[in-house]
Write a protein that holds these residues in place. Structure first.
Motif, mmCIF file in Angstrom:
data_model
loop_
_atom_site.group_PDB
_atom_site.id
_atom_site.type_symbol
_atom_site.label_atom_id
_atom_site.label_comp_id
_atom_site.label_asym_id
_atom_site.label_seq_id
_atom_site.Cartn_x
_atom_site.Cartn_y
_atom_site.Cartn_z
ATOM 1 N N LEU A 26 -8.333 -6.753 1.160
ATOM 2 C CA LEU A 26 -7.541 -6.262 0.114
ATOM 3 C C LEU A 26 -6.430 -5.173 0.994
ATOM 4 O O LEU A 26 -7.414 -4.075 1.270
ATOM 5 C CB LEU A 26 -8.405 -5.431 -0.718
ATOM 6 C CG LEU A 26 -9.513 -6.371 -1.419
ATOM 7 C CD1 LEU A 26 -10.120 -5.127 -2.133
ATOM 8 C CD2 LEU A 26 -9.186 -7.643 -2.885
ATOM 9 N N GLY A 58 -3.127 -2.126 0.521
ATOM 10 C CA GLY A 58 -2.381 -1.544 -0.255
ATOM 11 C C GLY A 58 -1.458 -1.201 -0.006
ATOM 12 O O GLY A 58 -1.718 -0.365 1.638
ATOM 13 N N THR A 59 -0.220 -0.644 -0.646
ATOM 14 C CA THR A 59 1.175 -0.716 0.659
ATOM 15 C C THR A 59 1.563 1.051 0.254
ATOM 16 O O THR A 59 1.285 1.553 -1.226
ATOM 17 C CB THR A 59 2.135 -1.764 0.019
ATOM 18 O OG1 THR A 59 2.691 -1.259 -1.605
ATOM 19 C CG2 THR A 59 2.345 -2.621 0.240
ATOM 20 N N ASN A 109 4.757 -0.514 -5.390
ATOM 21 C CA ASN A 109 3.326 -0.533 -4.614
ATOM 22 C C ASN A 109 2.943 -1.392 -5.160
ATOM 23 O O ASN A 109 2.940 -2.105 -6.699
ATOM 24 C CB ASN A 109 2.755 0.783 -4.132
ATOM 25 C CG ASN A 109 3.358 1.737 -3.783
ATOM 26 O OD1 ASN A 109 2.994 1.170 -2.102
ATOM 27 N ND2 ASN A 109 3.976 2.935 -4.013
ATOM 28 N N GLN A 110 1.388 -2.690 -4.116
ATOM 29 C CA GLN A 110 1.756 -3.409 -4.377
ATOM 30 C C GLN A 110 -0.347 -3.110 -3.609
ATOM 31 O O GLN A 110 -0.313 -2.625 -3.050
ATOM 32 C CB GLN A 110 1.760 -4.803 -3.974
ATOM 33 C CG GLN A 110 3.303 -4.870 -4.005
ATOM 34 C CD GLN A 110 4.270 -5.790 -3.376
ATOM 35 O OE1 GLN A 110 3.897 -6.201 -1.865
ATOM 36 N NE2 GLN A 110 5.291 -5.927 -3.927
ATOM 37 N N VAL A 111 -1.069 -4.233 -4.526
ATOM 38 C CA VAL A 111 -2.385 -4.705 -3.560
ATOM 39 C C VAL A 111 -2.362 -5.478 -3.173
ATOM 40 O O VAL A 111 -2.020 -7.051 -4.027
ATOM 41 C CB VAL A 111 -3.905 -4.431 -4.486
ATOM 42 C CG1 VAL A 111 -4.466 -4.421 -3.544
ATOM 43 C CG2 VAL A 111 -3.622 -2.427 -5.180
ATOM 44 N N HIS A 112 -2.393 -6.624 -1.864
ATOM 45 C CA HIS A 112 -2.258 -7.571 -1.974
ATOM 46 C C HIS A 112 -4.002 -8.571 -1.376
ATOM 47 O O HIS A 112 -4.779 -8.317 -1.156
ATOM 48 C CB HIS A 112 -1.461 -8.096 -0.046
ATOM 49 C CG HIS A 112 -0.399 -7.933 -0.567
ATOM 50 N ND1 HIS A 112 0.668 -8.994 -0.045
ATOM 51 C CD2 HIS A 112 0.204 -6.609 -0.877
ATOM 52 C CE1 HIS A 112 1.979 -8.299 -0.185
ATOM 53 N NE2 HIS A 112 1.924 -7.104 -0.550
ATOM 54 N N HIS A 165 1.261 -2.477 -7.904
ATOM 55 C CA HIS A 165 0.415 -1.051 -8.120
ATOM 56 C C HIS A 165 1.149 -0.202 -8.498
ATOM 57 O O HIS A 165 1.413 1.130 -7.515
ATOM 58 C CB HIS A 165 -0.420 -0.827 -6.355
ATOM 59 C CG HIS A 165 -1.752 0.666 -6.875
ATOM 60 N ND1 HIS A 165 -0.800 1.791 -6.585
ATOM 61 C CD2 HIS A 165 -2.850 0.384 -6.495
ATOM 62 C CE1 HIS A 165 -1.896 3.050 -6.710
ATOM 63 N NE2 HIS A 165 -2.793 2.161 -6.499
ATOM 64 N N VAL A 179 -0.399 3.870 -1.846
ATOM 65 C CA VAL A 179 -1.151 4.118 -1.568
ATOM 66 C C VAL A 179 -2.363 4.286 -0.043
ATOM 67 O O VAL A 179 -2.097 3.468 0.759
ATOM 68 C CB VAL A 179 -2.411 2.108 -2.081
ATOM 69 C CG1 VAL A 179 -4.047 2.495 -1.542
ATOM 70 C CG2 VAL A 179 -1.799 1.518 -3.203
ATOM 71 N N LEU A 229 -8.145 2.943 0.069
ATOM 72 C CA LEU A 229 -8.631 1.840 -0.764
ATOM 73 C C LEU A 229 -10.582 1.091 -0.197
ATOM 74 O O LEU A 229 -10.467 1.114 0.569
ATOM 75 C CB LEU A 229 -7.353 0.598 -0.497
ATOM 76 C CG LEU A 229 -7.831 -1.210 -1.644
ATOM 77 C CD1 LEU A 229 -6.714 -1.442 -1.921
ATOM 78 C CD2 LEU A 229 -8.565 -1.950 -1.355
ATOM 79 N N THR A 248 -8.457 3.219 -5.459
ATOM 80 C CA THR A 248 -7.008 3.504 -4.907
ATOM 81 C C THR A 248 -7.191 4.953 -4.925
ATOM 82 O O THR A 248 -7.750 6.370 -6.081
ATOM 83 C CB THR A 248 -6.017 2.618 -5.294
ATOM 84 O OG1 THR A 248 -5.794 3.407 -6.836
ATOM 85 C CG2 THR A 248 -6.081 1.081 -4.276
ATOM 86 N N TYR A 269 -3.725 7.507 -4.561
ATOM 87 C CA TYR A 269 -2.535 7.161 -4.345
ATOM 88 C C TYR A 269 -1.852 8.665 -4.458
ATOM 89 O O TYR A 269 -2.070 9.225 -5.035
ATOM 90 C CB TYR A 269 -2.033 6.454 -5.716
ATOM 91 C CG TYR A 269 -2.174 6.378 -6.777
ATOM 92 C CD1 TYR A 269 -1.390 6.930 -7.310
ATOM 93 C CD2 TYR A 269 -3.049 6.288 -6.685
ATOM 94 C CE1 TYR A 269 -1.697 7.192 -8.921
ATOM 95 C CE2 TYR A 269 -4.015 6.316 -8.611
ATOM 96 C CZ TYR A 269 -3.122 6.736 -9.809
ATOM 97 O OH TYR A 269 -4.110 7.161 -10.607
#
Length: 388
Positions: A31, A33-34, A42-45, A63, A68, A71, A83, A85
């Motif tokens: 996982l 977090g950006t 922002n995202q979680v991949h 997100h 983030v 994580l 998270t 953030y």
């Protein structure tokens, strides 16, 4: 997939938060977090490795709460993450917050094709489970991590405090314990982690160059042991040997990785200076504790052997060759010795995080600030030296 071939996954945004999906034991998943300055972007991949083909399957979640910084994945529920953030308050000032989220859809099964969407508006948002009220305890929340075995508990590190949460109340998290570091100059924690040994009754924090373990069985909580001046500069990260209950690893801004027997904290059992800049992350292998990963601002990831203080016997004997008529005396096989096993230089920026896979003990991922995720394997020669 060839054992020694790195796999690179590029993110659109900068990133520093990486975790292995701990509750997933069948698939190699990480996982990420950006950290986009556009907070809502922002995202979680979720990145899954197909070990047969070497290909990657990805699923991206929105997100929108902010960028983030850390994580963590729940060890008991594959869909839950925590998270910390950076976000904006109503007064338009920046503040750090923390929350528990649920990864929607089929993340605990096969990944679907939502990752093929073209824009931010097409992304599925993370589901907010509960907001952690860290603001009432301080301004700078560093990390929130789940209890190693009890999915209903988590801990947050905020300023000079750590807070133990009961998450059983659904959308409301209740504070069940807390600890405060008193001292001159308003000391602040840099990170914290549960000690997985002793029934998970200790929470360990780092501040400045010191590491301190807090005994959660007493009220008020008090230090169980302390490593003063573990590093001459800031301690960035720490980890525990999964197989030896008194052994801990630390790393910091002095460029050192140090390994401690906390029963004798006056000097490290092993000290290494393999990096040329700050060491941001250190991780024991979950199964083979002679293997340790470190990552640094020198853009390198280093795989190190600390066999001399591992739970594995220092030398092994090979069985007699039963196919031969003569009985041969046992001969010692080549043993793994302390030192650098491999250096990985696929990154071009500071490598803030490194994590072992929870599903495959030989696979690990590293993340640099430019958004490059690299998945690597332990070299085959070292793997066979451990197994055979």
């Amino acid at each position: 997939m060839e054992d020694d071939t790195p796999i690179i996954y590029g993110l659109e945004f900068q990133a520093r938060a990486l975790a292995s999906q701990l509750a997933e034991s069948d698939a190699v998943r990480f996982l990420v977090g950006t950290q986009s300055l556009k907070l809502s972007h922002n995202q979680v991949h979720v990145v899954e490795l197909n070990e047969e083909t070497g290909g990657l399957s990805t699923h991206v979640f929105k997100h929108g709460a902010g960028e983030v910084w850390t994580l963590a994945a729940s060890p008991s529920n594959a869909t839950l993450i925590a998270t910390c953030y950076n976000t904006l308050t109503a007064e338009n000032t920046c503040c750090m917050q923390s929350a528990i989220w649920r990864l929607p859809l089929q993340v605990d099964g096969s990944l679907d094709e939502v990752s093929e969407c073209e824009g931010m508006n097409d992304l599925t948002s993370l589901e907010l489970v509960c907001q952690l009220d860290t603001e009432s305890h301080g301004q700078d929340v560093k990390v929130t991590c789940f209890h190693p075995s009890d999915g209903s508990k988590a801990a947050s590190v905020v300023d000079n405090k750590f807070i133990i949460w009961d998450l059983n109340l659904g959308d409301i998290a209740k504070v069940v314990q807390s600890g405060v570091l008193e001292g001159k100059g308003q000391p602040r924690f840099t990170t914290g982690k549960w000690n997985p040994h002793h029934g998970c009754s200790q929470f360990v924090t780092a501040n400045d160059g010191h590491v301190r373990s807090w005994d959660l069985r007493v009220s008020p909580v008090r230090p169980a042991w302390t490593v003063e001046n573990a590093h001459c500069q800031l301690v960035r990260d720490l980890d525990f040997n999964p197989n030896k209950q008194y052994y801990m690893a630390t790393c910091g801004d002095d460029g050192y990785s140090r390994f401690w027997d906390v029963r004798n904290p006056s000097e490290p059992a092993v000290a290494r200076a393999d990096h040329s800049h700050w060491v941001w992350s250190i991780r024991y292998n979950h199964f083979h504790d002679q293997l340790v990963l470190t990552s640094s601002s020198d853009s390198q990831v280093i795989l190190t052997s600390v066999a001399s203080i591992s739970s594995e016997p220092i030398s092994h004997m090979v069985d007699d060759d039963l196919n031969q008529g003569d009985t041969l005396p046992d001969t010692p096989k080549e043993k793994l010795v302390d030192g650098v096993l491999a250096t990985y230089d696929e990154h071009e920026d500071s490598v803030y995080s490194v994590e072992w896979s929870s599903a495959d003990p030989w696979t690990f991922a590293s993340l640099s600030y430019d958004g490059r995720l690299v998945i690597n394997k332990v070299p085959r020669a070292d793997k066979y030296m451990i197994l055979l």
